[in-house]
Design a protein around this motif. Structure first.
Motif, PDB file in Angstrom:
ATOM      1  N   PHE A   1       0.822  -1.204   0.000  1.00 46.00           N
ATOM      2  CA  PHE A   1       0.000   0.000   0.000  1.00 46.00           C
ATOM      3  C   PHE A   1       0.863   1.263   0.000  1.00 46.00           C
ATOM      4  O   PHE A   1       1.960   1.294   0.541  1.00 46.00           O
ATOM      5  CB  PHE A   1      -0.917   0.012   1.223  1.00 46.00           C
ATOM      6  N   GLY A   2       0.343   2.290  -0.612  1.00 42.81           N
ATOM      7  CA  GLY A   2       1.003   3.590  -0.645  1.00 42.81           C
ATOM      8  C   GLY A   2       0.296   4.472  -1.647  1.00 42.81           C
ATOM      9  O   GLY A   2      -0.680   4.070  -2.282  1.00 42.81           O
ATOM     10  N   CYS A   3       0.769   5.701  -1.765  1.00 44.75           N
ATOM     11  CA  CYS A   3       0.178   6.640  -2.722  1.00 44.75           C
ATOM     12  C   CYS A   3       1.322   7.312  -3.465  1.00 44.75           C
ATOM     13  O   CYS A   3       2.213   7.885  -2.828  1.00 44.75           O
ATOM     14  CB  CYS A   3      -0.666   7.668  -1.986  1.00 44.75           C
ATOM     15  N   PRO A   4       1.342   7.237  -4.813  1.00 43.14           N
ATOM     16  CA  PRO A   4       2.494   7.736  -5.572  1.00 43.14           C
ATOM     17  C   PRO A   4       2.675   9.246  -5.427  1.00 43.14           C
ATOM     18  O   PRO A   4       1.825  10.021  -5.893  1.00 43.14           O
ATOM     19  CB  PRO A   4       2.167   7.352  -7.020  1.00 43.14           C
ATOM     20  N   PRO A   5       3.763   9.695  -4.783  1.00 42.91           N
ATOM     21  CA  PRO A   5       3.942  11.132  -4.556  1.00 42.91           C
ATOM     22  C   PRO A   5       4.064  11.942  -5.844  1.00 42.91           C
ATOM     23  O   PRO A   5       3.615  13.088  -5.889  1.00 42.91           O
ATOM     24  CB  PRO A   5       5.226  11.204  -3.724  1.00 42.91           C
ATOM     25  N   ALA A   6       4.638  11.356  -6.879  1.00 40.64           N
ATOM     26  CA  ALA A   6       4.781  12.103  -8.139  1.00 40.64           C
ATOM     27  C   ALA A   6       3.416  12.448  -8.727  1.00 40.64           C
ATOM     28  O   ALA A   6       3.202  13.545  -9.258  1.00 40.64           O
ATOM     29  CB  ALA A   6       5.597  11.292  -9.139  1.00 40.64           C
ATOM     30  N   VAL A   7       2.478  11.526  -8.620  1.00 41.47           N
ATOM     31  CA  VAL A   7       1.122  11.772  -9.124  1.00 41.47           C
ATOM     32  C   VAL A   7       0.430  12.831  -8.268  1.00 41.47           C
ATOM     33  O   VAL A   7      -0.226  13.747  -8.786  1.00 41.47           O
ATOM     34  CB  VAL A   7       0.302  10.465  -9.139  1.00 41.47           C
ATOM     35  N   MET A   8       0.588  12.714  -6.955  1.00 34.81           N
ATOM     36  CA  MET A   8      -0.037  13.687  -6.070  1.00 34.81           C
ATOM     37  C   MET A   8       0.564  15.077  -6.264  1.00 34.81           C
ATOM     38  O   MET A   8      -0.147  16.094  -6.196  1.00 34.81           O
ATOM     39  CB  MET A   8       0.103  13.245  -4.615  1.00 34.81           C
ATOM     40  N   ASP A   9       1.851  15.150  -6.527  1.00 36.21           N
ATOM     41  CA  ASP A   9       2.489  16.437  -6.816  1.00 36.21           C
ATOM     42  C   ASP A   9       1.928  17.050  -8.098  1.00 36.21           C
ATOM     43  O   ASP A   9       1.753  18.274  -8.196  1.00 36.21           O
ATOM     44  CB  ASP A   9       4.003  16.255  -6.953  1.00 36.21           C
ATOM     45  N   LYS A  10       1.654  16.180  -9.065  1.00 35.69           N
ATOM     46  CA  LYS A  10       1.086  16.659 -10.332  1.00 35.69           C
ATOM     47  C   LYS A  10      -0.305  17.252 -10.106  1.00 35.69           C
ATOM     48  O   LYS A  10      -0.637  18.321 -10.637  1.00 35.69           O
ATOM     49  CB  LYS A  10       1.022  15.516 -11.333  1.00 35.69           C
ATOM     50  N   ILE A  11      -1.117  16.556  -9.304  1.00 38.15           N
ATOM     51  CA  ILE A  11      -2.464  17.043  -9.007  1.00 38.15           C
ATOM     52  C   ILE A  11      -2.390  18.345  -8.205  1.00 38.15           C
ATOM     53  O   ILE A  11      -3.141  19.302  -8.460  1.00 38.15           O
ATOM     54  CB  ILE A  11      -3.269  15.972  -8.244  1.00 38.15           C
ATOM     55  N   LYS A  12      -1.458  18.388  -7.257  1.00 41.67           N
ATOM     56  CA  LYS A  12      -1.280  19.596  -6.452  1.00 41.67           C
ATOM     57  C   LYS A  12      -0.881  20.782  -7.325  1.00 41.67           C
ATOM     58  O   LYS A  12      -1.437  21.883  -7.196  1.00 41.67           O
ATOM     59  CB  LYS A  12      -0.213  19.340  -5.381  1.00 41.67           C
ATOM     60  N   GLU A  13       0.057  20.559  -8.229  1.00 40.87           N
ATOM     61  CA  GLU A  13       0.473  21.624  -9.151  1.00 40.87           C
ATOM     62  C   GLU A  13      -0.690  22.088 -10.024  1.00 40.87           C
ATOM     63  O   GLU A  13      -0.887  23.290 -10.251  1.00 40.87           O
ATOM     64  CB  GLU A  13       1.622  21.126 -10.034  1.00 40.87           C
ATOM     65  N   ALA A  14      -1.474  21.131 -10.496  1.00 44.78           N
ATOM     66  CA  ALA A  14      -2.620  21.469 -11.345  1.00 44.78           C
ATOM     67  C   ALA A  14      -3.636  22.317 -10.583  1.00 44.78           C
ATOM     68  O   ALA A  14      -4.218  23.268 -11.134  1.00 44.78           O
ATOM     69  CB  ALA A  14      -3.274  20.196 -11.870  1.00 44.78           C
ATOM     70  N   LEU A  15      -3.852  21.992  -9.301  1.00 45.48           N
ATOM     71  CA  LEU A  15      -4.799  22.766  -8.497  1.00 45.48           C
ATOM     72  C   LEU A  15      -4.280  24.175  -8.238  1.00 45.48           C
ATOM     73  O   LEU A  15      -5.042  25.156  -8.300  1.00 45.48           O
ATOM     74  CB  LEU A  15      -5.059  22.043  -7.168  1.00 45.48           C
TER      75      LEU A  15
END
Length: 719
Positions: A406-420
């Motif tokens: 289990f985990g959450c990919p930080p690169a993907v979350m960073d992408k979503i954060k940047e988009a927001l």
């Protein structure tokens, strides 16, 4: 020195080393230069060199290939039947299994071509052509296009392989791929073209009570009574070319397949194995062997013990979980026990003493030779500096990467954060799709959040015990400060409340993503912290070991020169090799003698209905008690199961054909023996044994228990 000419000269001296004939994972393409065929004939081979490997025609190598991602398989009929080990086919058997169709427990027998099961993702690779590119690589180094170290690296060699494929007559041909690899630590290079078939179907597999009989207790042990086999079939398009699965595909008409001999075996009989040994490290220094014991093997032993204990408990209670985690458990436990056995064998077989003596002789040889003087000392200095870093990396990798899914990919979350933050809707949509994919990747059919959470609860405290606080990822400090050192509370909150904890949580986030939700997400924090520490430690190790590859290149070249006229073979690297030897018993210790074969009598002797590793299927027990063995029994009416040879094998050779002097299949290699688990580092002529399934037991199970006479009728049986 002309390295290529040196190695050819070394190989030509093979005839002088009869005492070491059983040792060696020899390159097929150099047999004629080695004159090794003469040595094999002296031991019982009846074939010629071109019968084994013929670059311009059909030979035995055309009946052997890579099964899946890490095993060997052989063709046993003119219509593409593949024989390999049960443990090699295990992932595919598990892939097709469910509580309703439990092929792991019950076995699987296709009674017609229509019942053979397509297995997405499973491939079979034949060696199509082998080309020596040593001169090509060395010319690029000499011209300054690449430095000596980079010339040995995967990215450079991949580029060379693609360039050569594009220029070859094979470019554009269906299923052809190319791979360039270094041999002898970069003293020689070969380009290998493979023909890859991607429609491979499951045909037959015995129940695990046969295919895994003895389980972990008997793994790496002798005497052995495991029916370790499974059968698949290659399908191709109507022209016999590789093609993705289609109902229109037909069984492959193979140019070469192995006849099967049921004549029987005697001690001393010639036996050779052709296959794809995965990895050996026979050229390590004494300091590197110590490093392997303390930094690599011990980490694997400690962390996998924790992991496997958790899995055992859940698998014993729930059939669904047992099927889900069967392949994960098998893969992890195999190398866990191997590490235990290797550390023990290194001590018992005085491998360190052998290495010390080798280094003493090398120091004498190196005197007055600037390219070799001081090489071992330089290697030792790097090893001393790198060992504590490697230990940290191994514990982190085993304790987190290989166990907790289990985990959450930080690169993907960073992408979503940047988009927001930038109000970039197109980037946001890309990030959302990637997060969906990450969720699907975790929650596949072989995943249980309950099991994974239990693994994490057990693993984090074990990792904290193994490493110092500063060696742990930063989430450790979060646990200490915000959770008062209670890792279980942290883990439960992460597994229950994170964005990827459930479909509901994910949908809620995707509907209304916020920067705050990302910053507060424990799975993202955990994954970012874990990856950062792994990357930091890996980079530290890379800096500490800088120059080691070139020192190894010089050391191995020097060792091989020192041994002349005795030839040397390269370490295994999952390329096709030939090893030859004999059927042979052994004496592991004082007062103990192991004969070279086992029979079905031993299956009943080991039977224990209360132990799932030693349950005997009722039908098999009945066949054994009635001695209903048909034509597969030995002359005295007993049924053989497994046998021993002196062949030099390692992981990757699993499933390899054991072939007699006339080119007939007599067995299927599946294991090594406990006493010689240091063999990947140092071959021991007295103790090293290959454990093989007797082909007669495979035929007996297929025929009498599986009812698959139609498959046996496909084969060529020699009586």
């Amino acid at each position: 020195m002309n390295v290529k000419k040196y190695f050819v000269a070394a190989f030509a001296a093979l005839l002088t080393c009869a005492a070491q004939a059983d040792e060696g994972m020899w390159l097929l393409q150099l047999m004629k230069q080695q004159n090794s065929i003469d040595m094999m004939k002296k031991q019982g081979l009846k074939l010629e060199a071109d019968d084994l490997y013929n670059p311009n025609g059909v030979s035995l190598k055309d009946a052997v290939g890579i099964f899946g991602g890490g095993c060997t398989g052989e063709i046993i009929s003119p219509e593409g039947l593949i024989l390999t080990n049960h443990h090699c086919g295990y992932a595919s058997i598990q892939q097709h299994s469910s509580v309703e169709h439990d092929y792991l427990t019950d076995g699987f027998w296709a009674m017609s071509r229509a019942e053979e099961l397509p297995t997405p993702g499973l491939k079979f690779r034949f060696v199509h052509r082998i080309v020596d590119i040593t001169d090509l690589v060395n010319a690029k180094v000499k011209a300054g296009e690449v430095d000596e170290y980079t010339a040995m690296t995967s990215p450079f060699l991949h580029k060379i392989a693609q360039e050569e494929l594009a220029k070859s007559d094979l470019n554009g041909k269906p299923g052809i791929v190319a791979q360039a690899l270094p041999f002898y630590a970069g003293n020689q290079f070969y380009l290998i073209y493979y023909k890859v078939y991607s429609d491979v179907r499951m045909v037959a597999a015995p129940p695990s009570s046969i295919g895994k009989f003895g389980g972990e207790t008997d793994n790496w042990m002798w005497p052995r009574h495991t029916g370790d086999f499974s059968i698949f079939r290659i399908y191709a398009d109507k022209n016999g070319e590789p093609a993705d699965y289609s109902a229109d595909n037909v069984p492959l008409k193979t140019p070469k397949y192995l006849p099967i001999s049921i004549k029987g075996l005697n001690e001393g009989d010639y036996a050779m194995i052709m296959g794809f040994p995965g990895s050996t490290e026979r050229y390590l220094t004494q300091s590197e062997v110590r490093q392997m014991m303390t930094a690599q093997n011990q980490a694997m032993i400690d962390m996998r013990t924790v992991y496997l204990d958790v899995l055992k408990k859940f698998m014993a209670k729930d059939d669904r979980i047992r099927i889900q985690y069967a392949n994960k458990f098998a893969g992890s436990s195999n190398y866990w026990k191997n590490s235990i056995g290797m550390n023990k064998a290194i001590v018992d077989n005085d491998v360190l003493g052998t290495k010390a003596e080798q280094e003493r002789r090398f120091a004498e040889f190196a005197k007055g030779k600037p390219e070799y003087e001081g090489v071992v000392e330089k290697i030792d200095a790097i090893v001393e500096k790198a060992t504590p870093i490697l230990r940290r990396l191994m514990y982190l990798n085993e304790g987190l990467n290989r166990t907790i899914e289990f985990g959450c990919p930080p690169a993907v979350m960073d992408k979503i954060k940047e988009a927001l933050e930038t109000k970039n809707d197109s980037l946001l949509e890309v990030g959302k799709k990637q997060l969906e994919a990450a969720y699907e990747n975790i929650y596949n059919k072989d995943y249980s959040p309950m099991v994974d959470e239990a693994v994490a609860i057990a693993m984090l405290p074990a990792l904290t015990q193994a490493l110092k606080p500063e060696e742990l990822p930063d989430f450790h400090y979060i646990i200490e400060k915000e959770y008062k050192g209670n890792a279980e509370t942290f883990i439960k909150e992460m597994f229950n409340n994170s964005i990827l904890s459930s479909r509901e949580n994910l949908d809620r986030f995707l509907k209304k993503p916020t920067v705050k939700a990302i910053e507060n997400d424990l799975a993202t924090l955990y994954s970012r912290s874990k990856l950062a520490k792994l990357q930091e430690t890996a980079q530290e190790l890379a800096q500490a070991t800088e120059g080691l590859e070139l020192l190894h290149k010089a050391y191995i070249r020097g060792l091989n020169e020192m041994k002349l006229p005795t030839p040397s073979y390269p370490d295994a690297n999952f390329t096709i090799r030939l090893t030859y030897g004999n059927v042979k018993s052994y004496d592991p210790k004082d007062g103990v003698h192991y004969k070279y074969f086992t029979t079905t009598d031993g299956i009943l002797e080991k039977e224990d209905p209360e132990n799932p590793e030693f349950v005997v299927p009722a039908k098999l027990k009945e066949l054994i008690q009635k001695k209903d063995f048909g034509r597969y029994a030995m002359a005295d009416g007993t049924m053989p199961v497994c046998f021993l040879t002196t062949n030099d094998i390692t992981g990757g050779n699993s499933g390899s054909p054991v072939i007699d002097g006339e080119g007939n299949l007599i067995g299927c290699a599946f294991d090594g023996n406990w006493e010689s688990l240091s063999g990947d580092i140092n071959f021991d002529n007295n103790l090293q044994r290959c454990i093989a399934l007797d082909i007669r037991y495979m035929l007996f199970i297929l025929d009498k228990l599986g009812g698959c006479k139609h498959l046996i009728d496909e084969m060529t049986i020699i009586e």
